[in-house]
Design a protein around this motif. Structure first.
Motif, PDB file in Angstrom:
ATOM      1  N   THR A  14      -2.114  26.483 -63.984  1.00  0.00           N
ATOM      2  CA  THR A  14      -1.979  27.932 -63.762  1.00  0.00           C
ATOM      3  C   THR A  14      -3.110  28.756 -64.376  1.00  0.00           C
ATOM      4  OG1 THR A  14      -0.592  28.100 -65.755  1.00  0.00           O
ATOM      5  CG2 THR A  14       0.532  27.799 -63.634  1.00  0.00           C
ATOM      6  N   LYS A  15      -4.038  28.111 -65.045  1.00  0.00           N
ATOM      7  CA  LYS A  15      -5.062  28.861 -65.778  1.00  0.00           C
ATOM      8  C   LYS A  15      -6.011  29.621 -64.865  1.00  0.00           C
ATOM      9  CE  LYS A  15      -8.222  28.464 -69.686  1.00  0.00           C
ATOM     10  NZ  LYS A  15      -8.778  27.565 -70.731  1.00  0.00           N
ATOM     11  N   VAL A  16      -6.429  29.000 -63.773  1.00  0.00           N
ATOM     12  CA  VAL A  16      -7.464  29.624 -62.939  1.00  0.00           C
ATOM     13  C   VAL A  16      -7.027  29.904 -61.506  1.00  0.00           C
ATOM     14  CG1 VAL A  16      -9.358  28.675 -64.295  1.00  0.00           C
ATOM     15  CG2 VAL A  16      -8.443  27.356 -62.389  1.00  0.00           C
ATOM     16  N   SER A  17      -5.889  29.375 -61.101  1.00  0.00           N
ATOM     17  CA  SER A  17      -5.491  29.493 -59.695  1.00  0.00           C
ATOM     18  C   SER A  17      -4.312  30.446 -59.492  1.00  0.00           C
ATOM     19  CB  SER A  17      -5.117  28.112 -59.140  1.00  0.00           C
ATOM     20  OG  SER A  17      -4.546  28.234 -57.853  1.00  0.00           O
ATOM     21  N   PRO A  18      -4.544  31.607 -58.879  1.00  0.00           N
ATOM     22  CA  PRO A  18      -3.436  32.521 -58.561  1.00  0.00           C
ATOM     23  C   PRO A  18      -2.381  31.866 -57.667  1.00  0.00           C
ATOM     24  CG  PRO A  18      -5.541  33.643 -58.337  1.00  0.00           C
ATOM     25  CD  PRO A  18      -5.845  32.190 -58.519  1.00  0.00           C
ATOM     26  N   GLN A  19      -2.832  31.010 -56.755  1.00  0.00           N
ATOM     27  CA  GLN A  19      -1.892  30.340 -55.857  1.00  0.00           C
ATOM     28  C   GLN A  19      -0.956  29.425 -56.642  1.00  0.00           C
ATOM     29  OE1 GLN A  19      -3.724  27.898 -52.861  1.00  0.00           O
ATOM     30  NE2 GLN A  19      -1.780  27.359 -51.873  1.00  0.00           N
ATOM     31  N   ASN A  20      -1.506  28.699 -57.601  1.00  0.00           N
ATOM     32  CA  ASN A  20      -0.674  27.808 -58.407  1.00  0.00           C
ATOM     33  C   ASN A  20       0.315  28.592 -59.269  1.00  0.00           C
ATOM     34  OD1 ASN A  20      -2.098  25.714 -57.309  1.00  0.00           O
ATOM     35  ND2 ASN A  20      -3.287  25.243 -59.155  1.00  0.00           N
ATOM     36  N   LEU A  74       3.256  31.543 -69.449  1.00  0.00           N
ATOM     37  CA  LEU A  74       3.792  32.836 -69.009  1.00  0.00           C
ATOM     38  C   LEU A  74       2.683  33.886 -68.923  1.00  0.00           C
ATOM     39  CD1 LEU A  74       7.104  32.868 -71.078  1.00  0.00           C
ATOM     40  CD2 LEU A  74       6.931  32.776 -68.581  1.00  0.00           C
ATOM     41  N   PHE A  75       1.754  33.836 -69.877  1.00  0.00           N
ATOM     42  CA  PHE A  75       0.625  34.767 -69.826  1.00  0.00           C
ATOM     43  C   PHE A  75      -0.218  34.514 -68.578  1.00  0.00           C
ATOM     44  CE2 PHE A  75      -3.844  35.767 -70.718  1.00  0.00           C
ATOM     45  CZ  PHE A  75      -3.735  37.131 -70.932  1.00  0.00           C
ATOM     46  N   ASN A  76      -0.453  33.248 -68.269  1.00  0.00           N
ATOM     47  CA  ASN A  76      -1.200  32.924 -67.046  1.00  0.00           C
ATOM     48  C   ASN A  76      -0.520  33.518 -65.817  1.00  0.00           C
ATOM     49  OD1 ASN A  76      -3.011  31.458 -68.576  1.00  0.00           O
ATOM     50  ND2 ASN A  76      -2.167  29.457 -68.038  1.00  0.00           N
ATOM     51  N   LEU A  77       0.802  33.381 -65.760  1.00  0.00           N
ATOM     52  CA  LEU A  77       1.550  33.923 -64.619  1.00  0.00           C
ATOM     53  C   LEU A  77       1.399  35.438 -64.529  1.00  0.00           C
ATOM     54  CD1 LEU A  77       4.925  31.914 -64.770  1.00  0.00           C
ATOM     55  CD2 LEU A  77       2.874  31.412 -63.430  1.00  0.00           C
ATOM     56  N   SER A  78       1.357  36.095 -65.684  1.00  0.00           N
ATOM     57  CA  SER A  78       1.285  37.561 -65.703  1.00  0.00           C
ATOM     58  C   SER A  78      -0.037  38.095 -65.168  1.00  0.00           C
ATOM     59  CB  SER A  78       1.495  38.081 -67.131  1.00  0.00           C
ATOM     60  OG  SER A  78       0.326  37.894 -67.924  1.00  0.00           O
ATOM     61  N   LEU A  79      -1.022  37.232 -65.037  1.00  0.00           N
ATOM     62  CA  LEU A  79      -2.320  37.666 -64.517  1.00  0.00           C
ATOM     63  C   LEU A  79      -2.267  37.958 -63.023  1.00  0.00           C
ATOM     64  CD1 LEU A  79      -4.666  35.192 -66.447  1.00  0.00           C
ATOM     65  CD2 LEU A  79      -4.110  37.563 -67.023  1.00  0.00           C
ATOM     66  N   ASN A  80      -1.248  37.443 -62.350  1.00  0.00           N
ATOM     67  CA  ASN A  80      -1.061  37.758 -60.933  1.00  0.00           C
ATOM     68  C   ASN A  80      -0.359  39.107 -60.801  1.00  0.00           C
ATOM     69  OD1 ASN A  80      -2.082  35.221 -60.375  1.00  0.00           O
ATOM     70  ND2 ASN A  80      -0.527  34.754 -58.823  1.00  0.00           N
ATOM     71  N   PRO A  81      -0.996  40.102 -60.202  1.00  0.00           N
ATOM     72  CA  PRO A  81      -0.363  41.428 -60.078  1.00  0.00           C
ATOM     73  C   PRO A  81       1.014  41.385 -59.424  1.00  0.00           C
ATOM     74  CG  PRO A  81      -2.685  41.556 -59.496  1.00  0.00           C
ATOM     75  CD  PRO A  81      -2.372  40.097 -59.657  1.00  0.00           C
ATOM     76  N   ASN A  82       1.198  40.485 -58.465  1.00  0.00           N
ATOM     77  CA  ASN A  82       2.475  40.428 -57.747  1.00  0.00           C
ATOM     78  C   ASN A  82       3.609  39.842 -58.585  1.00  0.00           C
ATOM     79  OD1 ASN A  82       0.950  37.876 -57.372  1.00  0.00           O
ATOM     80  ND2 ASN A  82       2.798  37.231 -56.281  1.00  0.00           N
ATOM     81  N   LEU A  83       3.273  39.249 -59.738  1.00  0.00           N
ATOM     82  CA  LEU A  83       4.306  38.640 -60.580  1.00  0.00           C
ATOM     83  C   LEU A  83       4.687  39.510 -61.781  1.00  0.00           C
ATOM     84  CD1 LEU A  83       3.104  34.901 -60.678  1.00  0.00           C
ATOM     85  CD2 LEU A  83       4.883  35.918 -59.225  1.00  0.00           C
TER      86      LEU A  83
END
Length: 306
Positions: free
Chosen positions: A36-42, A75-84
């Motif tokens: 999840t570090k670099v891929s928004p899709q993941n 969780l921080f990685n996930l928060s980088l996606n605006p839609n999440l």
């Protein structure tokens, strides 16, 4: 790696993250962190996997410092996606983050929890959620304690949250003003002092915050010391804050008039400060002259005696 393969890996890692073995848990969480570090899709794939986020939240409270840190990192990685951002900022998540801030298992956990709050709060819709969930109080309490590696991150989160009016009120009522003033007085780092001053400027936009600052003992004298400092951003913030104080309370202007070097510092800033600081310094000098002109008419000038 194909989407199907990644999804299989996510499901497998989530299962292993529930293992009784710390070693197996760590390996699984490290894999999820890498995915999840670099891929928004993941990130989207993990967030959409049933039970993923609740599982990660559970690990925040009942695990070793390493497991807690790895879970927060994901969780921080996930928060980088605006839609999440909106879905992540539910009351359960916020409650867990408040817990970590007040009872961190390690400095890294505190840093990541604060960073996650800041990331989620960048979505304006989330700011009010944190305000009603006790996060403001938790942050104020955390920064009022001994300075640690997470201090800057905690202050940055508070700065992001108080951009919302309602959170300013909560912060003031939680004692943020004296805590921030104390940080500015006690810290050797311009970074923490500058962030604290920026928060005070945000609080001063509204009546409750401004009144708390006016009631602070020697606030004008203290701001003068900031103006004398080396940090241009802090000088700009102090000048901005003084403009608000001068506009609201004539007593603050008279306090400034009673300080022999106040006018000299302003004169210097009006020439050598940043553009914004020069502008504010001129406004402050005009206000002092206007107030002292009234005193002059009454037979008790202060400004013109210099």
């Amino acid at each position: 790696m194909t989407t199907v393969r990644i999804l299989d890996t996510i499901i497998e890692c989530l299962s292993e993250a529930q293992s009784d073995s710390d070693q197996i848990q760590q390996k699984a969480l490290q894999t999820l962190g890498s995915i999840t570090k670099v891929s928004p899709q993941n990130r989207n794939l993990l967030a959409q996997t049933g039970g993923a986020i609740p599982s990660l939240l559970t690990l925040l409270k009942f695990s070793s410092p390493t497991i807690q840190t790895l879970s927060l990192s994901i969780l921080f990685n996930l928060s980088l996606n605006p839609n999440l951002k909106q879905s992540l900022a539910d009351m359960e998540t916020i409650s867990h983050l408040n817990f970590v801030i007040l009872s961190p298992s390690s400095p890294e956990s505190s840093i990541l929890a604060a960073s996650l709050i800041c990331s989620l709060a960048m979505l304006d819709k989330n700011k009010a959620k944190f305000g009603v969930a006790g996060t403001i109080q938790s942050l104020v309490k955390a920064v009022s304690g001994p300075r640690g590696p997470a201090a800057h991150h905690l202050l940055s989160s508070l700065a992001e949250l108080v951009q919302f009016h309602g959170n300013c009120t909560v912060a003031v009522r939680s004692g943020a003003v004296p805590v921030l003033i104390q940080i500015m007085k006690s810290t050797d780092g311009e970074d923490l002092a500058g962030t604290s001053l920026a928060i005070l400027c945000l609080l001063a936009r509204f009546e409750e915050g401004l009144n708390a600052l006016i009631k602070t003992d020697q606030i004008v004298s203290f701001m003068l010391e900031v103006l004398k400092g080396r940090c241009m951003l802090s000088k700009e913030g102090a000048a901005e804050l003084l403009v608000r104080l001068f506009e609201e309370r004539e007593g603050c202007v008279r306090d400034a008039l009673s300080l022999p070097d106040f006018s000299y510092v302003l004169a210097d800033l009006s020439v050598r400060g940043s553009g914004r600081t020069r502008e504010r310094a001129v406004l402050l000098m005009k206000k002092m002259v206007e107030t002292d002109s009234d005193s002059y008419a009454d037979g008790s000038p202060m400004f013109f005696q210099w």
